[in-house]
Every structure is written in C-alpha cells, then in structure tokens.
Design a protein around this motif. Structure first.
Motif, short mmCIF file in Angstrom:
data_model
loop_
_atom_site.label_atom_id
_atom_site.label_comp_id
_atom_site.label_asym_id
_atom_site.label_seq_id
_atom_site.Cartn_x
_atom_site.Cartn_y
_atom_site.Cartn_z
N ILE A 60 2.85 -4.41 5.96
CA ILE A 60 2.09 -4.06 4.76
C ILE A 60 0.61 -3.92 5.10
O ILE A 60 -0.05 -2.96 4.67
N ILE A 61 0.07 -4.85 5.87
CA ILE A 61 -1.34 -4.78 6.27
C ILE A 61 -1.59 -3.50 7.07
O ILE A 61 -2.56 -2.77 6.81
N LEU A 62 -0.73 -3.21 8.02
CA LEU A 62 -0.89 -1.98 8.81
C LEU A 62 -0.77 -0.75 7.93
O LEU A 62 -1.52 0.22 8.10
N TYR A 63 0.15 -0.78 6.99
CA TYR A 63 0.33 0.35 6.06
C TYR A 63 -0.94 0.57 5.24
O TYR A 63 -1.40 1.70 5.07
N ILE A 64 -1.52 -0.51 4.73
CA ILE A 64 -2.76 -0.41 3.95
C ILE A 64 -3.86 0.21 4.80
O ILE A 64 -4.56 1.13 4.35
N LEU A 65 -4.02 -0.28 6.02
CA LEU A 65 -5.08 0.22 6.89
C LEU A 65 -4.88 1.70 7.21
O LEU A 65 -5.85 2.46 7.28
N GLU A 66 -3.64 2.10 7.40
CA GLU A 66 -3.35 3.51 7.71
C GLU A 66 -3.60 4.40 6.49
O GLU A 66 -4.22 5.46 6.59
N GLN A 67 -3.11 3.98 5.35
CA GLN A 67 -3.20 4.81 4.15
C GLN A 67 -4.60 4.85 3.55
O GLN A 67 -4.94 5.79 2.83
N LEU B 144 -11.73 -0.70 6.06
CA LEU B 144 -11.82 -1.54 4.86
C LEU B 144 -12.52 -2.84 5.21
O LEU B 144 -12.32 -3.39 6.29
N THR B 145 -13.31 -3.34 4.27
CA THR B 145 -13.90 -4.66 4.46
C THR B 145 -12.77 -5.68 4.35
O THR B 145 -11.69 -5.39 3.82
N ALA B 146 -13.04 -6.89 4.81
CA ALA B 146 -12.03 -7.95 4.72
C ALA B 146 -11.64 -8.18 3.26
O ALA B 146 -10.47 -8.36 2.94
N ASP B 147 -12.63 -8.14 2.37
CA ASP B 147 -12.34 -8.36 0.95
C ASP B 147 -11.49 -7.23 0.36
O ASP B 147 -10.57 -7.49 -0.42
N GLN B 148 -11.78 -6.00 0.73
CA GLN B 148 -10.98 -4.87 0.22
C GLN B 148 -9.55 -4.96 0.72
O GLN B 148 -8.61 -4.73 -0.04
N LEU B 149 -9.38 -5.29 1.99
CA LEU B 149 -8.04 -5.43 2.56
C LEU B 149 -7.30 -6.58 1.87
O LEU B 149 -6.14 -6.44 1.49
N TYR B 150 -8.00 -7.69 1.70
CA TYR B 150 -7.40 -8.86 1.04
C TYR B 150 -6.96 -8.52 -0.39
O TYR B 150 -5.83 -8.80 -0.77
#
Length: 179
Positions: free
Chosen positions: A14-21, A26-32
């Motif tokens: 899911i984290i990798l998917y978020i970063l790819e899409q 993304l900042t740490a807060d945006q990713l979180y």
C-alpha cells in the motif's frame, strides 16, 4: 480466485502504491495521512513498514527545502509491478480517489512550509518559506519570545503568504502597494 496479501506485506505494498500513484514526492505527513485514512494501517505499523521499505531500498527519503520527502525507487517499482494486484481493487480505487482529491492540497503544502526552531536561551525562531519547483524563492526568519507566539504566527502563514510576499517585493522595488 485472486490471492490478496495480508499484514505487513499488504501495508508495504500500500505504501509503495501510494508513492507510485502520487506522481510526486510526498512529505512524511502526506504519506502518513494517505495511508492511515485509506487503509486499516495504524501509526506503529506505518512507522515499521516505512522504515523497513527505506532500509531495504524500496523507497527513498529526499531532502527538500520544505523538509524530507519520500519517493518510490526503481527497486520498489519492480516489486510493486509484480505484486500490486494482490492489494484488493477496492482499496486501490479508494487510494486513487484520495490522491486525486488531494493532489492540489499536497502541492500547496510543499509550496508553503514553516519550521519552529527552539534556542537554549528560550527564544524561538519561526522560519517561513515559499517554494516552487524545489527552490525556496522567499523565506523569512522571525525571532519570537515564545513558542506560542511562533505557533500563532505560523497558523496564519498560508492565508498571509501572498500579501506578505507582494508587500516585500513591492517595498524593495519601490513599487506602489497593490490593492
């Protein structure tokens, strides 16, 4: 019947998917926020899986004028290409919709940043920065007598950044004030 991942493996994907899409760092807060609001991931799991993904070279931290940001590496992209379909389609759709809805807010968050720096003598410096294309083109450092005052000033940075920037620009170029 498709095979779906579970546990930490699912959360890593899911984290990798978020970063790819996301299409951008993304900042740490945006990713979180994206991960927590759109999956069953909790804070401790988020910290654990992001640390492991970074240590193993699937994602990388990049220093920017507005703070540390994260992106997917080629190695992470390869892993995601092999296993992204093991994350249920409804979760991928939810993530896609969230990223689309928040893309402009994420960009704005990286254009306007602030940082509070505490000093041993008790004073506090508030750093306010305007960034565009990863270049800090306007910054102000203000010494304040208290952290509370710095926090209050920082809370108005987003709404006040443009008029402050215009005022300084016009004043230094001896231009008439804008209305």
């Amino acid at each position: 019947m498709p095979y779906f991942t579970h546990g930490e493996t699912k959360f890593k994907l899911i984290i990798l998917y978020i970063l790819e899409q996301a299409g951008t760092l993304l900042t740490a807060d945006q990713l979180y926020r994206t991960a927590i609001l759109n999956s069953e991931m909790d804070y401790f799991t988020f910290q654990s899986v992001t640390n492991e993904l970074e240590e193993d070279g699937f994602m990388t931290a990049v220093r920017k004028p507005y703070g540390e940001c994260y992106g997917i590496t080629d190695y992470g992209r390869e892993a995601l290409d092999m296993f992204d379909k093991t994350v249920p389609a409804d979760e991928r759709k939810k993530l896609d919709a969230y990223l689309e809805d928040n893309r402009s807010a994420f960009l704005r968050e990286t254009q306007l940043s602030s940082r509070i720096e505490k000093h041993p003598n008790g004073t506090v410096t508030l750093h306010l920065v305007l960034t565009e294309h990863d270049h800090a083109f306007f910054s102000i450092a203000l010494d304040t007598p208290s952290e509370e005052q710095a926090i209050e000033m920082r809370s108005h940075w987003e709404e006040s950044s443009e008029p402050i920037y215009n005022f300084v620009w016009d004043a230094l170029l001896k231009q008439p004030e804008r209305e």
